[in-house]
Design an enzyme around this catalytic site. Structure first.
Site, mmCIF file in Angstrom:
data_model
loop_
_atom_site.group_PDB
_atom_site.id
_atom_site.type_symbol
_atom_site.label_atom_id
_atom_site.label_comp_id
_atom_site.label_asym_id
_atom_site.label_seq_id
_atom_site.Cartn_x
_atom_site.Cartn_y
_atom_site.Cartn_z
ATOM 1 C CG HIS A 119 -8.240 1.842 16.500
ATOM 2 N ND1 HIS A 119 -7.476 2.720 15.768
ATOM 3 C CD2 HIS A 119 -7.390 1.259 17.391
ATOM 4 C CE1 HIS A 119 -6.216 2.693 16.213
ATOM 5 N NE2 HIS A 119 -6.148 1.798 17.190
ATOM 6 C CG HIS B 55 -12.768 8.744 10.735
ATOM 7 N ND1 HIS B 55 -11.656 9.292 11.328
ATOM 8 C CD2 HIS B 55 -13.045 7.624 11.430
ATOM 9 C CE1 HIS B 55 -11.273 8.513 12.338
ATOM 10 N NE2 HIS B 55 -12.100 7.493 12.424
ATOM 11 C CG ASP C 157 -13.351 4.798 16.037
ATOM 12 O OD1 ASP C 157 -12.442 3.970 16.207
ATOM 13 O OD2 ASP C 157 -13.197 5.844 15.360
ATOM 14 C CG ASP D 185 -9.219 5.410 11.154
ATOM 15 O OD1 ASP D 185 -10.204 5.684 10.443
ATOM 16 O OD2 ASP D 185 -9.264 5.407 12.398
ATOM 17 C CG HIS E 103 -4.617 3.891 11.727
ATOM 18 N ND1 HIS E 103 -4.647 5.246 11.946
ATOM 19 C CD2 HIS E 103 -5.536 3.358 12.584
ATOM 20 C CE1 HIS E 103 -5.537 5.510 12.897
ATOM 21 N NE2 HIS E 103 -6.073 4.386 13.312
#
Lengths: 320, 320
Positions: free
Chosen positions: A64, A267, A66, A209, A139
């Site tokens: 991802h 996060h 970010d 994540d 995730h």
């Protein structure tokens, strides 16, 4: 070993928090590892004492944006800064293809070799002073945690054992103390057998994540510290599940179960505001985690730095 | 029309300057255009009043990373911020392929359409309030300048002409004044023929990396402002030529030749330090340009804002 947060916001940057990036510094020297590299990570590094010359590896937890959009820029800046040493990148295989496409389209020619290791194969990677293990998380896309265990730790000579063996005080003792195996009386003696380790090796786990903290049971064995996302509070549990994230209580309850001594949450969704009087507030995340966790709890902030000393004691480093 | 600099450093960010990004705001409303989007541009936008909802288009001058690595992140953040209106991107064709690869690898699904226009075909693009023309520059890779000309400018009715034609005062006058053509006595009357324009349309040219400013002769016709890189001073002319960049005197001499009223220099090599006492200093760039240019000269700084008023007067907006 020091942990320096370069970005602690989920999804998008805010005025006070950049997207994901964590620097893990070795206890000796200037060597460091970068875990995740959201856009603007190189800008954050400019405001620290970290140097791209002493960066040992970049480890990306998942694809991802970010967590990885800062990668091309940090490599370009390391190149323009004169880095020539090879750089290890541990990341999902897609990142390799994306970096290659990026280099081709944007005419980025790196003057250093990139040793790419696919995290999808759950590699164990040994650096000079650090061993890194990879763990699978849950995730929306493949996501990983990295466990960092120091390799060269202080030890004392086992003088009693050396005497029993009849090894004379002198150069052989020095070599054994420094971790080298030696030959004595026709026998190969292993350094490890003649050392007494004062402390357990330091171990830090930094997770990407993840909506199932319990996947980290093995990773957290013998770890003093877990860095894990807590994007939401339990109020948002439904949404968290939908998007594959954890909420504070979920992570903290896991940490309590495995009796983890130190938990650092990061996060955070930008919906949690800095003021304790705001609603929802970042302090709601702290309160929820604290309600189920008896260890030492920390909420990461950008440029917040923590140190894990030889004895395994973890503490926040006072700001300058 | 306002020009707000989001990044003014060449190649790498510094503590005080981000890599390239310029926001051009329309004179009415909140609409704006982003020219170049180096890494961290979205972070800079956070510190302005600009909104991703009113962004009309992103225009990329060339494929080098310090001009485009912020693109995936800014699109992702606009998406997470709820943007749904289509967005125009004018950029070299390679950028389209790279964005598609980026979206695929990093699982970025944009909730708005992207209308991609390849700058390689030197397109003219008409937005509601702005006409954009594309001009070819000279650099190590294909590089472009974009000329922005306002479309709806204040005008008065030519009452004498209306009277001669026998058009009665009333709704027809209103329609002509608003720019609509009308039917009168079986004839189609063009609004343009019955208006007196008080001022010339405002025109700003924003150029990408370029080692031949003279390529901008046509672009600069009727322009009040040119924004151009001055990566180096003449002392570095050899290096500048090798890497396809301009130095201060080269750009300034060109601006003098075409009698350009306002020149804004940007994209400074980090070797030029902020202090006027340092060597080399950013002031060396100013002094060199000033020595050959008699118009109004400006050296851009991050968050420096300039306004071009109706009459064509250009000035720096005082900081808050």
């Amino acid at each position: 070993m020091n942990i320096l947060f370069l970005g602690t916001s989920a999804g998008v940057p805010t005025k006070a928090r950049n997207v994901s990036g964590v620097a893990l510094r070795e206890s000796k020297g200037k060597g460091w590892y970068l875990i995740d590299c959201g856009e603007g990570t190189q800008h954050q590094v400019l405001h620290t004492k970290l140097s791209f010359h002493s960066l040992k590896a970049i480890l990306i937890t998942h694809v991802h944006g970010d967590h990885c959009y800062g990668l091309p820029g940090i490599l370009a800046s390391a190149a323009m800064g004169g880095r020539e040493e090879p750089l290890t990148i541990v990341a999902p295989a897609g990142i390799k293809a994306w970096l290659e496409a990026t280099c081709e389209v944007t005419q980025l020619c790196l003057p250093f070799a990139v040793d790419f290791i696919a995290s999808d194969e759950l590699p164990s990677v040994e650096f000079e002073n650090m061993a890194v293990a990879t763990f699978r998380l849950s995730h929306r896309v493949a996501s990983y945690a990295y466990g960092f265990t120091e390799r060269k730790i202080d030890a004392a000579l086992d003088i009693e054992k050396l005497a029993q063996k009849g090894i004379p005080r002198g150069p052989l003792w020095g070599q054994l103390k420094q971790g080298f195996d030696v030959e004595f009386a026709g026998e190969r003696l292993k350094s490890h057998d003649y050392l007494i380790f004062k402390n357990k090796p330091r171990k830090v786990v930094i997770a990407g994540d993840n909506d199932r903290p319990e996947l980290l049971v093995d990773a957290c064995e013998d770890a003093q510290v877990l860095v894990h996302e807590a994007t939401y509070t339990e109020e948002m549990a439904q949404k968290a599940g939908d998007v594959g994230h954890s909420y504070a209580k979920l992570v903290a309850a896991f940490a309590e179960t495995v009796q983890l001594p130190n938990l650092v949450l990061t996060h955070f969704s930008p919906r949690y505001q800095p003021s304790p009087h705001a609603s929802p507030s970042i302090e709601d995340i702290r309160a929820e985690a604290q309600s189920v966790y008896s260890g030492s709890l920390y909420l990461a902030q950008d440029f917040g730095e923590y140190t894990l000393d030889k004895s395994g004691h973890f503490s926040e480093v006072a700001g300058e």
